[in-house]
Design a protein around this motif. Structure first.
Motif, mmCIF file in Angstrom:
data_model
loop_
_atom_site.group_PDB
_atom_site.id
_atom_site.type_symbol
_atom_site.label_atom_id
_atom_site.label_comp_id
_atom_site.label_asym_id
_atom_site.label_seq_id
_atom_site.Cartn_x
_atom_site.Cartn_y
_atom_site.Cartn_z
ATOM 1 N N LYS A 1 32.581 33.007 44.226
ATOM 2 C CA LYS A 1 33.694 32.659 43.181
ATOM 3 C C LYS A 1 33.609 32.751 41.995
ATOM 4 O O LYS A 1 34.486 33.423 41.238
ATOM 5 C CB LYS A 1 34.012 31.223 43.695
ATOM 6 N N ALA A 2 32.305 32.750 41.233
ATOM 7 C CA ALA A 2 32.171 32.936 39.879
ATOM 8 C C ALA A 2 32.339 34.586 39.590
ATOM 9 O O ALA A 2 32.728 34.797 38.518
ATOM 10 C CB ALA A 2 30.682 32.351 39.456
ATOM 11 N N ALA A 3 31.845 35.219 40.422
ATOM 12 C CA ALA A 3 32.012 36.677 40.400
ATOM 13 C C ALA A 3 33.430 37.295 40.277
ATOM 14 O O ALA A 3 33.934 37.974 39.518
ATOM 15 C CB ALA A 3 31.071 37.476 41.249
ATOM 16 N N VAL A 4 34.114 36.494 41.300
ATOM 17 C CA VAL A 4 35.475 36.974 41.511
ATOM 18 C C VAL A 4 36.029 36.482 40.060
ATOM 19 O O VAL A 4 37.092 37.115 39.544
ATOM 20 C CB VAL A 4 36.130 36.345 42.712
ATOM 21 N N MET A 5 35.968 35.160 39.649
ATOM 22 C CA MET A 5 36.459 34.966 38.388
ATOM 23 C C MET A 5 36.524 35.564 37.404
ATOM 24 O O MET A 5 37.312 35.855 36.622
ATOM 25 C CB MET A 5 36.286 33.270 38.189
ATOM 26 N N ARG A 6 35.037 35.862 37.204
ATOM 27 C CA ARG A 6 34.758 36.608 35.898
ATOM 28 C C ARG A 6 35.344 38.043 35.852
ATOM 29 O O ARG A 6 35.695 38.368 35.051
ATOM 30 C CB ARG A 6 33.021 36.770 35.933
ATOM 31 N N ALA A 7 35.441 38.819 37.180
ATOM 32 C CA ALA A 7 36.013 40.087 37.052
ATOM 33 C C ALA A 7 37.686 39.890 36.778
ATOM 34 O O ALA A 7 38.099 40.651 36.314
ATOM 35 C CB ALA A 7 35.719 40.420 38.527
ATOM 36 N N LEU A 8 38.286 39.006 37.649
ATOM 37 C CA LEU A 8 39.770 39.207 37.564
ATOM 38 C C LEU A 8 40.245 38.384 36.342
ATOM 39 O O LEU A 8 41.585 38.466 36.182
ATOM 40 C CB LEU A 8 40.199 38.496 38.874
ATOM 41 N N SER A 9 39.658 37.399 35.596
ATOM 42 C CA SER A 9 40.254 36.756 34.619
ATOM 43 C C SER A 9 40.579 37.619 33.508
ATOM 44 O O SER A 9 40.132 38.525 33.297
ATOM 45 C CB SER A 9 39.310 35.682 34.036
ATOM 46 N N PRO A 10 41.829 37.081 32.545
ATOM 47 C CA PRO A 10 42.641 36.254 32.796
ATOM 48 C C PRO A 10 43.633 36.226 34.014
ATOM 49 O O PRO A 10 44.082 37.414 34.488
ATOM 50 C CB PRO A 10 43.531 35.865 31.704
ATOM 51 N N LEU A 11 44.004 35.383 34.810
ATOM 52 C CA LEU A 11 44.792 35.337 35.924
ATOM 53 C C LEU A 11 46.319 34.967 35.623
ATOM 54 O O LEU A 11 47.096 35.254 36.786
ATOM 55 C CB LEU A 11 44.256 34.564 36.856
ATOM 56 N N GLU A 12 46.763 34.240 34.755
ATOM 57 C CA GLU A 12 47.970 33.736 34.569
ATOM 58 C C GLU A 12 48.940 35.040 34.845
ATOM 59 O O GLU A 12 49.057 36.047 33.848
ATOM 60 C CB GLU A 12 48.442 33.231 33.312
ATOM 61 N N GLY A 13 50.004 34.824 35.672
ATOM 62 C CA GLY A 13 51.004 35.957 35.980
ATOM 63 C C GLY A 13 50.618 37.292 36.375
ATOM 64 O O GLY A 13 51.237 38.328 36.480
#
Length: 235
Positions: free
Chosen positions: A33-45
């Motif tokens: 989950k940390a790897a996905v969040m780090r790669a795809l952030s920021p996520l808003e919109g």
């Protein structure tokens, strides 16, 4: 796809997360989950597609962070687990779950800002065609993980009833070139294979993970890593 019939069974979907992400498997879940969040952030919109979303553990997480996300999977039983999770978390109006084939994605070109797949390519019979489809429907970013050929995963792999596909770095680079993708960044982790962590209690697993992470920070970390996370861009 390897193990397609097994994967789509109702009882497999119901037990999937408990079997893989309980006990020491919680450390795997946290790291992924940390790897996905780090790669795809920021996520808003951001418009995101998750391939092989399974029970929606990433899909629901990204929806809660503001992504406009579609989760696609071949298993209706897995998708139902994802819908239940999204309702429980109160994010079901921010995402859509669809049953579909990752080899023929039902979306036009450049439809998403980012497309990602976790725990997918080790089951892919034709990884080049799947990666090409992911690249086709993404405007910019593709993110995925692989299990590595020259690692302890190869030992664990021999014990699996259906096996899994392992990749060398050379093969990954060849796949990226074939799909018209350029490497933006990568991470390499887990000297000990996932199966080991799932078999031991939390407290014991944390001790092993501390040593595992320390090795990962040395020059031996990359060549010994059993898992790699690839962040790439559409050329």
């Amino acid at each position: 796809m390897k193990g397609a019939e097994w994967y789509q069974a109702d009882d497999v979907a119901e037990e999937y997360e408990d079997k893989r992400f309980s006990r020491g498997g919680r450390l795997i879940d946290q790291r992924e989950k940390a790897a996905v969040m780090r790669a795809l952030s920021p996520l808003e919109g951001k418009r995101v597609l998750e391939i092989a979303c399974g029970t929606g553990r990433f899909t629901a997480m990204l929806a809660s962070e503001g992504a406009d996300i579609v989760g696609l999977d071949i298993s209706e039983a897995m998708l139902q687990q994802g819908r239940t999770k999204a309702q429980r978390l109160g994010v079901d109006d921010h995402l859509e779950f669809m049953r579909g084939d990752a080899a023929r994605l039902p979306f036009p070109d450049d439809h998403f800002d980012a497309v990602f797949a976790m725990r997918f390519f080790h089951l892919a019979d034709t990884p080049a065609s799947f990666l090409a489809e992911m690249a086709r429907v993404s405007k910019s970013q593709v993110f995925f993980d692989t299990f590595n050929r020259f690692s302890t995963r190869s030992l664990y792999n021999a014990l699996l009833p259906m096996g899994s596909r392992l990749y060398s770095e050379t093969e990954v680079y060849r796949l990226l070139d074939g799909a018209g993708l350029q490497l933006e960044g990568s991470e390499h982790d887990f000297v000990l294979p996932y199966g080991f962590y799932r078999k031991i209690p939390d407290g014991v697993a944390q001790a092993f993970r501390t040593v595992d992470s320390a090795i990962g920070r040395t020059p031996l970390g990359r060549p010994l890593a059993s898992v790699s996370y690839w962040d790439v861009r559409v050329a």
